[in-house]
Design an enzyme around this catalytic site. Sequence first.
Site, PDB file in Angstrom:
ATOM      1  N   HIS A 122      72.579  62.744  41.555  1.00  7.31           N
ATOM      2  CA  HIS A 122      73.335  61.482  41.332  1.00  7.31           C
ATOM      3  C   HIS A 122      72.742  60.663  40.123  1.00  7.31           C
ATOM      4  O   HIS A 122      71.549  60.474  40.328  1.00  7.31           O
ATOM      5  CB  HIS A 122      73.581  60.617  42.291  1.00  7.31           C
ATOM      6  N   ASN A 155      64.649  64.899  43.411  1.00  9.28           N
ATOM      7  CA  ASN A 155      65.935  64.033  43.860  1.00  9.28           C
ATOM      8  C   ASN A 155      65.473  63.513  45.090  1.00  9.28           C
ATOM      9  O   ASN A 155      66.199  62.252  45.508  1.00  9.28           O
ATOM     10  CB  ASN A 155      67.011  65.100  43.807  1.00  9.28           C
TER      11      ASN A 155
END
Length: 287
Positions: A122, A155
């Site tokens: 994201h 991440n």
Amino acid sequence: MGRSLLRLRQQGRRLGIAVLFVVAGAGLWEFQERQHQDDYTWMGVPTWDGFHPTTFHRVLRNDGFLVGWSDVRVNPLWVSYQLEAVDDDTRIGSRPNFQADWRTLWPITTDSYSGSGYDRGHMAPNYAIAAVHGRSAQVDTFLMSNMSPQRPNLNRQLWQRLEQSVMDHFAPRFDRLQVITGPIFPEHFMDNVFNRVGFVEVPEAFYKIIVAPHADAPLALAFIMPQDVRGNEPLANYLVTINEIEERTGLNFFPNLSPEIEAVLEGELRTQGWALEEVSKRPGRFQ
DNA sequence: TTTGATGT
């Protein structure tokens, strides 16, 4: 002869009026779009100088955040959103499903990343956007246009720790935060042009700019984090100036800033006011 | 699995 000339003149006038409406309508649309984008972004959305295919992009509007989409990188070059502390995050729903975004034109499906060794990372984060902007904004963060390939250790650990610090530590210290985040690519386009997950070019690093926008004395923190990290490094190791991010991305952040304030905000590395040391070594949730 | 995502 005289009558056909008259008719031609009438038709010409009608055409002129139609063109006037089109131009005025397009101008109005452009004005309102700018207005909307500026409402979303402190001191203007990022711009770029000259014509460079790798920095050219178009702005996609979502609920709660904007995306600067590049059809050359097949990546969001930047996402921009505002945050504030929230009292109650228990209303946040479960994680939505990833979904394709037809506006990108590129066929990036939800399984484009499968087996690649990269996560669907994201850019505008699920949790913070959901907590501040609500459910439909949260759903928008799962559009594939908001993803960039990230190594799992980055991440799920280092980047997750940074995002958690933004929402839990920085946001409560200020009324409001302006965040801009995105990927960084190798200097020479051709060196990396075939390094892709599906159609999506793989970045070498990611940046995040966090601004506390006080009118006359704004504060900023900026980070660049490379793909290749263990995940438990101190956040402070990755501090940079906004100027460094501008050099590596070719973008101009906060273009509406006055030159005097810009020189300080973007050129100097100042961490006073953020208490970064309190969270720099805080462990992540998922290790 | 309550701030990340994968693969079973």
